[in-house]
Design a protein around this motif. Structure first.
Motif, PDB file in Angstrom:
ATOM      1  N   MET A   1      69.246  22.676  55.879  1.00 17.94           N
ATOM      2  CA  MET A   1      67.739  23.520  56.060  1.00 17.94           C
ATOM      3  C   MET A   1      66.674  22.871  55.527  1.00 17.94           C
ATOM      4  N   LEU A   2      65.403  23.257  55.653  1.00 16.97           N
ATOM      5  CA  LEU A   2      64.097  22.170  55.132  1.00 16.97           C
ATOM      6  C   LEU A   2      63.142  23.716  55.376  1.00 16.97           C
ATOM      7  N   VAL A   3      62.293  23.734  54.634  1.00 14.36           N
ATOM      8  CA  VAL A   3      61.933  25.063  54.121  1.00 14.36           C
ATOM      9  C   VAL A   3      60.116  24.150  54.285  1.00 14.36           C
ATOM     10  N   LYS A   4      58.995  24.841  54.763  1.00 13.74           N
ATOM     11  CA  LYS A   4      57.607  24.894  54.657  1.00 13.74           C
ATOM     12  C   LYS A   4      57.061  24.580  53.198  1.00 13.74           C
ATOM     13  N   LYS A   5      56.786  23.336  53.065  1.00 12.57           N
ATOM     14  CA  LYS A   5      57.203  23.036  51.207  1.00 12.57           C
ATOM     15  C   LYS A   5      55.766  23.753  50.960  1.00 12.57           C
ATOM     16  N   GLU A   6      54.420  23.847  51.614  1.00 12.23           N
ATOM     17  CA  GLU A   6      52.989  24.631  51.345  1.00 12.23           C
ATOM     18  C   GLU A   6      53.554  25.481  50.987  1.00 12.23           C
ATOM     19  N   LYS A   7      54.113  26.869  52.134  1.00 11.86           N
ATOM     20  CA  LYS A   7      54.174  27.892  52.459  1.00 11.86           C
ATOM     21  C   LYS A   7      55.353  28.769  50.547  1.00 11.86           C
ATOM     22  N   ARG A  52      69.129  34.985  51.558  1.00  8.16           N
ATOM     23  CA  ARG A  52      69.801  36.769  50.566  1.00  8.16           C
ATOM     24  C   ARG A  52      68.306  36.777  49.898  1.00  8.16           C
ATOM     25  N   PHE A  53      68.050  36.277  49.384  1.00  8.56           N
ATOM     26  CA  PHE A  53      66.261  36.082  48.721  1.00  8.56           C
ATOM     27  C   PHE A  53      65.371  36.553  48.499  1.00  8.56           C
ATOM     28  N   PHE A  54      64.912  36.379  50.365  1.00  8.36           N
ATOM     29  CA  PHE A  54      63.837  36.343  50.990  1.00  8.36           C
ATOM     30  C   PHE A  54      64.052  38.100  52.280  1.00  8.36           C
ATOM     31  N   LYS A  55      65.522  38.117  52.582  1.00 10.04           N
ATOM     32  CA  LYS A  55      66.406  38.317  53.976  1.00 10.04           C
ATOM     33  C   LYS A  55      66.004  37.475  55.414  1.00 10.04           C
ATOM     34  N   ALA A  56      66.477  37.572  56.184  1.00  8.24           N
ATOM     35  CA  ALA A  56      66.429  36.953  56.840  1.00  8.24           C
ATOM     36  C   ALA A  56      65.197  37.352  57.584  1.00  8.24           C
ATOM     37  N   GLU A  57      64.853  38.041  57.680  1.00 11.62           N
ATOM     38  CA  GLU A  57      62.811  38.896  58.916  1.00 11.62           C
ATOM     39  C   GLU A  57      61.376  38.424  57.777  1.00 11.62           C
ATOM     40  N   VAL A  58      62.132  38.089  56.511  1.00  6.65           N
ATOM     41  CA  VAL A  58      60.770  36.967  56.109  1.00  6.65           C
ATOM     42  C   VAL A  58      61.585  36.048  56.252  1.00  6.65           C
ATOM     43  N   ALA A  59      62.275  35.590  55.793  1.00  9.09           N
ATOM     44  CA  ALA A  59      62.760  33.983  55.290  1.00  9.09           C
ATOM     45  C   ALA A  59      62.493  33.094  56.439  1.00  9.09           C
ATOM     46  N   GLN A  60      62.613  33.287  57.628  1.00  8.28           N
ATOM     47  CA  GLN A  60      62.423  32.872  59.245  1.00  8.28           C
ATOM     48  C   GLN A  60      61.114  32.419  59.091  1.00  8.28           C
ATOM     49  N   HIS A  61      60.231  32.773  57.763  1.00  6.63           N
ATOM     50  CA  HIS A  61      58.603  32.515  58.589  1.00  6.63           C
ATOM     51  C   HIS A  61      58.389  30.560  57.317  1.00  6.63           C
ATOM     52  N   TYR A  62      59.942  31.386  56.361  1.00  7.23           N
ATOM     53  CA  TYR A  62      59.595  29.649  55.193  1.00  7.23           C
ATOM     54  C   TYR A  62      60.054  28.375  55.945  1.00  7.23           C
ATOM     55  N   ILE A  63      60.965  28.852  56.865  1.00  9.27           N
ATOM     56  CA  ILE A  63      62.231  27.730  57.436  1.00  9.27           C
ATOM     57  C   ILE A  63      61.504  27.396  58.676  1.00  9.27           C
ATOM     58  N   ASP A  64      61.331  25.884  58.688  1.00 14.63           N
ATOM     59  CA  ASP A  64      60.964  24.543  59.027  1.00 14.63           C
ATOM     60  C   ASP A  64      61.870  24.754  60.169  1.00 14.63           C
ATOM     61  N   TRP A  65      62.334  25.110  60.989  1.00 17.51           N
ATOM     62  CA  TRP A  65      62.715  25.013  62.372  1.00 17.51           C
ATOM     63  C   TRP A  65      61.959  23.829  63.124  1.00 17.51           C
ATOM     64  N   GLU A  66      60.545  24.282  63.347  1.00 15.15           N
ATOM     65  CA  GLU A  66      60.222  22.630  64.366  1.00 15.15           C
ATOM     66  C   GLU A  66      60.703  21.341  63.733  1.00 15.15           C
ATOM     67  N   THR A  67      60.975  21.143  62.853  1.00 15.01           N
ATOM     68  CA  THR A  67      61.060  20.349  61.933  1.00 15.01           C
ATOM     69  C   THR A  67      62.239  19.971  62.102  1.00 15.01           C
ATOM     70  N   MET A  68      63.763  20.621  62.034  1.00 14.16           N
ATOM     71  CA  MET A  68      64.933  20.996  62.039  1.00 14.16           C
ATOM     72  C   MET A  68      65.429  20.727  63.428  1.00 14.16           C
ATOM     73  N   ASN A  69      64.647  21.096  64.198  1.00 11.42           N
ATOM     74  CA  ASN A  69      64.794  20.487  65.913  1.00 11.42           C
ATOM     75  C   ASN A  69      65.939  22.063  66.771  1.00 11.42           C
ATOM     76  N   ILE A  70      65.340  23.180  65.548  1.00  9.68           N
ATOM     77  CA  ILE A  70      66.297  23.780  66.100  1.00  9.68           C
ATOM     78  C   ILE A  70      65.364  24.700  66.325  1.00  9.68           C
ATOM     79  N   LYS A  71      65.810  25.582  67.384  1.00 13.79           N
ATOM     80  CA  LYS A  71      64.894  27.238  67.685  1.00 13.79           C
ATOM     81  C   LYS A  71      65.358  28.511  66.836  1.00 13.79           C
ATOM     82  N   ASN A  72      64.675  29.048  66.011  1.00 10.21           N
ATOM     83  CA  ASN A  72      64.730  29.988  65.414  1.00 10.21           C
ATOM     84  C   ASN A  72      65.612  31.273  66.111  1.00 10.21           C
TER      85      ASN A  72
END
Length: 79
Positions: A1-7, A52-72
């Protein structure tokens, strides 16, 4: 998994959390938090702890879906 590092860096700054404290909260190695903050991939264990820490609803905004080339997968559920 990749996260939006700045966020993630902004979150840690606002919450006044060091890399070490955040790693302890997630129960992962500090090197895993450093990877996230450097824009590097982390493994399944860290990914699960992060979500688990952020819960899925919030974590999805930190995950860099675009860079991983995966649809949220939660994006469809919002509609």
């Amino acid at each position: 998994m990749l996260v939006k590092k700045e966020k993630l860096a902004h979150f840690l700054e606002v919450k006044n959390l060091s890399k070490e404290k955040f790693a302890a909260i997630l129960d992962v190695e500090v090197s895993e938090v450093e990877k996230m903050l450097n824009g590097e991939t982390v493994g399944l264990h860290t990914s699960r702890r992060f979500i688990r820490f952020f819960k899925a609803e919030v974590a999805q905004h930190y995950i860099d879906w675009e860079t991983m080339n995966i649809k949220n997968p939660l994006e469809e559920k919002k509609k």
